[in-house]
Design a protein around this motif. Structure first.
Motif, PDB file in Angstrom:
ATOM      1  N   MET A  15       0.865  -1.174   0.000  1.00  0.00           N
ATOM      2  CA  MET A  15       0.000   0.000   0.000  1.00  0.00           C
ATOM      3  C   MET A  15       0.908   1.233   0.000  1.00  0.00           C
ATOM      4  N   VAL A  40      -4.527   0.508  -4.360  1.00  0.00           N
ATOM      5  CA  VAL A  40      -4.937   0.869  -2.997  1.00  0.00           C
ATOM      6  C   VAL A  40      -3.966   1.948  -2.531  1.00  0.00           C
ATOM      7  N   GLY A 179       3.132  -1.189   4.008  1.00  0.00           N
ATOM      8  CA  GLY A 179       2.963   0.176   3.527  1.00  0.00           C
ATOM      9  C   GLY A 179       4.300   0.869   3.457  1.00  0.00           C
TER      10      GLY A 179
END
Ligand code: 3PG
Length: 210
Positions: A15, A40, A179
């Protein structure tokens, strides 16, 4: 568990965490990420244009799932909801944040950095957490250790993760995705180097466990 958060965490291995300095960057950034295979986005609410950027990026990539990041108070959850976020991400967790998430029916990926914090989230019914700041909170070794006693608590680590280390995180049994800001750092955005951002997105989208 909200299905949209489940989908956001499982759609791909990475992400991207985005700090967007200027609204003119939002559409080409979204297109570059999507062309590379990432749909995303965590758009951090750290810049003036961040809320508007969520709207622009959704128009540019309608299939995108848009998360508002750096959500540190209930007011930011309300704003994220007003601007159409699909979910929010917080660096830590407070009761007021959790209450606001429920009030607005906006799923939250809540931050944690210890076993106690993960257990507190589980007690409240959360199956997922953002392990932050991942690298200096114990990194891959900590997550492997946590997976023993808490195998059902699934994690998106962020903070200090790079292209070279992401695969080690993805190999942890409790990690659903990672992330990071390395895909679209501010220097590439400022240069307008969307070709490199797309290349980094493609590499990130194809990451496998190491
Ligand atoms: C953040 O919210 O700042 C993320 O954890 C990103 O961290 P990074 O810039 O180290 O990837």
């Amino acid at each position: 568990m909200y299905p949209v958060l489940h989908e956001a965490l499982l759609r791909g291995p990475v992400m991207p965490v985005l700090v967007i300095p200027d609204i003119s960057m939002a559409a080409p950034l979204a297109e570059a990420l999507a062309s590379g295979g990432l749909t995303v986005f965590e758009i951090t609410l750290r810049t003036e244009c961040a809320l508007d950027a969520m709207v622009v990026m959704r128009d540019a990539v309608p299939e995108a799932l848009i998360g508002a990041g750096t959500v540190t108070n209930a007011d930011r959850i309300r704003q994220a909801n007003d601007f159409g976020a699909d979910f929010v991400v917080s660096p830590g967790t407070t009761q007021l944040l959790l209450n606001a998430s429920i009030e607005h029916q906006l799923p939250i990926l809540p931050g944690f950095s210890s076993a106690s914090e993960a257990m507190a989230l589980m007690e409240l019914g959360s199956r997922y957490g953002k392990f932050f700041p991942a690298e200096i909170s114990g990194g891959v070794n900590y997550l492997h250790a946590l997976a023993g006693p808490l195998p059902d608590f699934l994690v998106c680590p962020t903070g200090g993760i790079k292209a070279e280390t992401a695969g080690h995180y993805l190999a942890c049994p409790n990690v659903v995705c990672v992330g990071g800001s390395w895909i679209a750092p501010i220097d590439l955005l400022t240069e307008g180097n969307y070709t490199e951002i797309e290349a980094r997105a493609r590499q990130a989208a194809s990451l496998k466990s190491l």
